[in-house]
Design a protein around this motif. Structure first.
Motif, PDB file in Angstrom:
ATOM      1  N   LEU A  26       0.839  -1.194   0.000  1.00  0.00           N
ATOM      2  CA  LEU A  26       0.000   0.000   0.000  1.00  0.00           C
ATOM      3  C   LEU A  26       0.875   1.246   0.000  1.00  0.00           C
ATOM      4  O   LEU A  26       1.670   1.466   0.911  1.00  0.00           O
ATOM      5  N   LEU A  27       0.690   2.092  -1.010  1.00  0.00           N
ATOM      6  CA  LEU A  27       1.506   3.305  -1.137  1.00  0.00           C
ATOM      7  C   LEU A  27       0.756   4.561  -0.718  1.00  0.00           C
ATOM      8  O   LEU A  27       1.314   5.434  -0.070  1.00  0.00           O
ATOM      9  N   THR A  28      -0.515   4.673  -1.093  1.00  0.00           N
ATOM     10  CA  THR A  28      -1.320   5.839  -0.709  1.00  0.00           C
ATOM     11  C   THR A  28      -2.764   5.570  -1.108  1.00  0.00           C
ATOM     12  O   THR A  28      -3.118   4.467  -1.552  1.00  0.00           O
ATOM     13  N   TYR A  29      -3.608   6.574  -0.940  1.00  0.00           N
ATOM     14  CA  TYR A  29      -5.008   6.505  -1.358  1.00  0.00           C
ATOM     15  C   TYR A  29      -5.297   7.653  -2.312  1.00  0.00           C
ATOM     16  O   TYR A  29      -4.675   8.716  -2.249  1.00  0.00           O
ATOM     17  N   VAL A  30      -6.273   7.445  -3.171  1.00  0.00           N
ATOM     18  CA  VAL A  30      -6.849   8.521  -3.977  1.00  0.00           C
ATOM     19  C   VAL A  30      -8.357   8.468  -3.769  1.00  0.00           C
ATOM     20  O   VAL A  30      -8.980   7.421  -3.994  1.00  0.00           O
ATOM     21  N   ALA A  31      -8.925   9.576  -3.315  1.00  0.00           N
ATOM     22  CA  ALA A  31     -10.354   9.649  -3.019  1.00  0.00           C
ATOM     23  C   ALA A  31     -11.049  10.463  -4.102  1.00  0.00           C
ATOM     24  O   ALA A  31     -10.744  11.648  -4.295  1.00  0.00           O
ATOM     25  N   LYS A  32     -11.964   9.843  -4.790  1.00  0.00           N
ATOM     26  CA  LYS A  32     -12.753  10.546  -5.796  1.00  0.00           C
ATOM     27  C   LYS A  32     -13.685  11.533  -5.107  1.00  0.00           C
ATOM     28  O   LYS A  32     -14.374  11.194  -4.143  1.00  0.00           O
ATOM     29  N   LEU A  33     -13.726  12.771  -5.594  1.00  0.00           N
ATOM     30  CA  LEU A  33     -14.486  13.822  -4.929  1.00  0.00           C
ATOM     31  C   LEU A  33     -15.830  14.119  -5.589  1.00  0.00           C
ATOM     32  O   LEU A  33     -16.689  14.741  -4.963  1.00  0.00           O
ATOM     33  N   ASP A  34     -16.002  13.722  -6.825  1.00  0.00           N
ATOM     34  CA  ASP A  34     -17.228  14.053  -7.541  1.00  0.00           C
ATOM     35  C   ASP A  34     -17.792  12.791  -8.190  1.00  0.00           C
ATOM     36  O   ASP A  34     -17.148  12.235  -9.100  1.00  0.00           O
ATOM     37  N   PRO A  35     -18.952  12.303  -7.712  1.00  0.00           N
ATOM     38  CA  PRO A  35     -19.780  12.871  -6.647  1.00  0.00           C
ATOM     39  C   PRO A  35     -19.260  12.473  -5.268  1.00  0.00           C
ATOM     40  O   PRO A  35     -18.434  11.570  -5.139  1.00  0.00           O
ATOM     41  N   MET A  36     -19.792  13.139  -4.248  1.00  0.00           N
ATOM     42  CA  MET A  36     -19.467  12.826  -2.859  1.00  0.00           C
ATOM     43  C   MET A  36     -20.666  12.120  -2.241  1.00  0.00           C
ATOM     44  O   MET A  36     -21.819  12.461  -2.515  1.00  0.00           O
ATOM     45  N   TRP A  37     -20.392  11.125  -1.414  1.00  0.00           N
ATOM     46  CA  TRP A  37     -21.469  10.445  -0.706  1.00  0.00           C
ATOM     47  C   TRP A  37     -21.685  11.103   0.654  1.00  0.00           C
ATOM     48  O   TRP A  37     -20.729  11.517   1.322  1.00  0.00           O
ATOM     49  N   ILE A  38     -22.963  11.172   1.065  1.00  0.00           N
ATOM     50  CA  ILE A  38     -23.336  11.637   2.401  1.00  0.00           C
ATOM     51  C   ILE A  38     -24.023  10.476   3.089  1.00  0.00           C
ATOM     52  O   ILE A  38     -25.125  10.070   2.706  1.00  0.00           O
ATOM     53  N   ASN A  39     -23.394   9.917   4.102  1.00  0.00           N
ATOM     54  CA  ASN A  39     -23.943   8.768   4.833  1.00  0.00           C
ATOM     55  C   ASN A  39     -24.634   9.237   6.103  1.00  0.00           C
ATOM     56  O   ASN A  39     -24.091  10.060   6.854  1.00  0.00           O
ATOM     57  N   PHE A  40     -25.831   8.726   6.347  1.00  0.00           N
ATOM     58  CA  PHE A  40     -26.522   8.987   7.612  1.00  0.00           C
ATOM     59  C   PHE A  40     -27.362   7.764   7.947  1.00  0.00           C
ATOM     60  O   PHE A  40     -27.512   6.847   7.132  1.00  0.00           O
ATOM     61  N   SER A  41     -27.892   7.737   9.161  1.00  0.00           N
ATOM     62  CA  SER A  41     -28.581   6.543   9.648  1.00  0.00           C
ATOM     63  C   SER A  41     -29.990   6.887  10.089  1.00  0.00           C
ATOM     64  O   SER A  41     -30.281   8.001  10.530  1.00  0.00           O
ATOM     65  N   LEU A  42     -30.858   5.893   9.966  1.00  0.00           N
ATOM     66  CA  LEU A  42     -32.245   6.014  10.402  1.00  0.00           C
ATOM     67  C   LEU A  42     -32.494   4.888  11.389  1.00  0.00           C
ATOM     68  O   LEU A  42     -32.247   3.712  11.075  1.00  0.00           O
ATOM     69  N   SER A  43     -32.971   5.233  12.585  1.00  0.00           N
ATOM     70  CA  SER A  43     -33.191   4.205  13.602  1.00  0.00           C
ATOM     71  C   SER A  43     -34.403   3.356  13.250  1.00  0.00           C
ATOM     72  O   SER A  43     -35.234   3.715  12.408  1.00  0.00           O
TER      73      SER A  43
END
Length: 541
Positions: free
Chosen positions: A199-216
């Protein structure tokens, strides 16, 4: 004489009394208080938009691990750490010399096998006509055919070795597979790379971005009940529009949509994961941010809604002023629902046809005549404003706009979630502080794991529901490695927790930041990844 004096005094008193009464009767009657001018609306059933609000965290839609595919020495890091890289950009270069030599050897072997094939084919060409004339045996022909086929197979094997050597040589130049934000280099120039540390590094794709949230589970059941009985109309999942509010209260200019809902309930957190996809063309959103996400598109059907200015609060709860059929003001107790935009949904207490006063309510008293001016009901609207917009603060952010029993269930779930995340009687350098929630981060990172992110959301809901509660945030520094680096990491983790609480609507003055504590030898190994959120009615030092 005494009797005469008394009679004279009595007559004088009666005369004065008559004079006073006569003067009183001659005064003009007191002026009647004029009727107050008020604007009223006619209550009618209508569909009112509903905004659901939650606390979410951004995540890259495609976070790719950049790994070395061959063993060898890392020659050079080409990219700038933390910069935006594009697909195909060179990021690392490994030492090419061994692979160039391997390619040369493979090509030489291919040439050798081709020469053997030529010889075998020439030999077969000579044997075949002789065998046809019985000048040579059938065995000689079979041997020649076998040698020619074996030589042809050896050529294909040598060609495959050339392709493999070419690929390995190409793998020494490591490029970005996607366009995104690069992380820091985990290996420095000159390091030997093999399968165990590729493992050398990471590349994070920015477009689109995910928004995670939870519902009880309680919230999901409440939504399902409201949808089935017709009081709530939800569009298809892909049609629910998502708007996010950043930590500073500003509205993110782009709008997204719900892209994914988990089919199963998490056994660890008791919640359903929901994900929104948000366009991020400028890259202003970064992975790991805490935001408030608002979902638009749902409707409260056949609801009674009045402007917020019409609802007052008294010792016995909420009430409104109405005008009866005789033109007199009357006070009416109501049960309120969600508060959104310009409207406050009334769950009970009002009926279609009632006239509700929307202004000049300070001059009203029960039974007093008023001069009512019927005005048009303001159109229903949604509020996607900053921290003070939306429903009634953060209490309804986690209850999907529910109130009454549903909101109570949601708050109970929030408290249950908080105590489930390792509540203990914590004591140490800070003194005894009662219950706390332990949050865990990934090793060497200031990003929460999934379970702790849900626990932190439960902490935020509890703080919003209990305005008198305060918290103290404290992390831990590892005893190994650089002390300065460990302290910076602990501070960054504590700052992440504080930012998430502020985004959820907790006022910053209710949050106390404490210096990280040093772990000791008998502490559990994962304590260095921990941040404690300690509850107290007055969390002081």
């Amino acid at each position: 004489m005494t009797h005469g004096f008394r009679v004279a005094s009595l007559c004088l008193s009666l005369g004065l009394l008559v004079s006073v009464v006569a003067c009183h009767d001659n005064k003009p009657a007191a002026e009647t208080r004029p009727a107050a001018n008020v604007d009223v609306i006619n209550v009618a059933l209508r569909d009112v938009p509903v905004v659901f609000e939650y606390v979410g965290q951004t995540e890259s839609s495609q976070q790719v691990e950049i790994r070395a595919r061959v063993n060898g020495f890392l020659e050079k890091r080409v990219y700038t750490e933390g910069s935006l890289v594009h697909a195909g950009d060179v990021m690392f270069v490994m030492d090419r010399k061994p692979f160039e030599a391997a390619l040369d050897a493979a090509q030489a072997e291919l040439a050798q096998q081709k020469a053997r094939l030529v010889t075998a084919q020439a030999n077969l060409d000579r044997v075949r006509p002789l065998a046809a004339k019985n000048a040579l045996s059938q065995k000689d022909l079979d041997d020649s055919v076998g040698q020619e086929q074996a030589a042809a197979a050896a050529v294909e094997g040598a060609r495959a070795n050339v392709i493999g050597a070419t690929l390995n040589l190409g793998y020494t130049t490591i490029v970005a597979p996607v366009t995104g934000l690069s992380s820091f280099a985990k290996k420095q120039d000159g390091s030997y790379i093999d399968a165990t540390n590729s493992l050398l590094t990471y590349v994070a794709k920015l477009d689109p971005m995910w928004i995670n949230f939870s519902l009880s589970e309680n919230e999901m059941l409440d939504l399902r009940t409201q949808t089935q009985n017709g009081t709530l109309k939800l569009p298809p999942i892909g049609k629910l529009e998502a708007v996010i509010v950043l930590a500073d209260g500003s509205i993110y200019p782009e709008r997204g949509y719900i892209a994914f809902t988990d089919a199963s309930l998490s056994s660890e957190t008791g919640t359903y994961l929901i994900r929104a996809a948000m366009p991020n063309p400028t890259g202003s959103l970064r992975p790991g941010q805490f935001v408030r996400i608002k979902l638009l598109g749902a409707l409260r059907t056949s609801a009674v809604a009045v402007p917020q200015s019409a609802v007052q609060q008294g010792p016995r709860g909420a009430y409104v002023w109405t005008v009866d059929k005789d033109g007199k003001a009357q006070q009416r107790a109501v049960e309120t629902g969600e508060w959104n935009g310009n409207d406050w949904v009334i769950k009970s207490g009002l009926h279609p046809g009632d006239h509700v006063v929307i202004d000049n309510t300070l001059r009203l008293m029960p039974g007093v005549p008023v001069k009512a001016n019927l005005v048009a009901t303001p159109p229903a609207a949604v509020n996607i404003g900053g921290p003070d917009g939306g429903a009634t603060g953060g209490q309804q952010a986690g209850a999907a706009g529910a109130s009454g029993p549903a909101a109570a269930n949601a708050n109970a779930g929030a408290n249950a979630g908080t105590t489930a995340a390792q509540p203990t009687a914590a004591s140490g350098a800070s003194g005894a502080l009662g219950e706390h929630t332990a949050l865990y981060f990934a090793s060497g990172s200031s990003s929460l794991d999934a379970q702790s992110a849900d626990a932190l959301a439960a902490v935020a809901r509890r703080l919003v529901a209990e305005p008198g509660m305060r918290v103290a945030i404290s992390g831990y520094t590892d005893s190994s490695g650089s002390q300065a680096a460990n302290q910076r990491l602990a501070a960054a983790r504590a700052a992440t927790v504080r930012a998430a609480l502020v985004v959820a609507g907790v006022k910053i003055e209710r949050i106390e930041m404490r210096k990280p504590a040093q772990i000791v030898a008998n502490d559990p190994p994962d304590k260095s990844r921990r941040v404690d959120v300690m509850f107290s009615p007055a969390a002081g030092g």
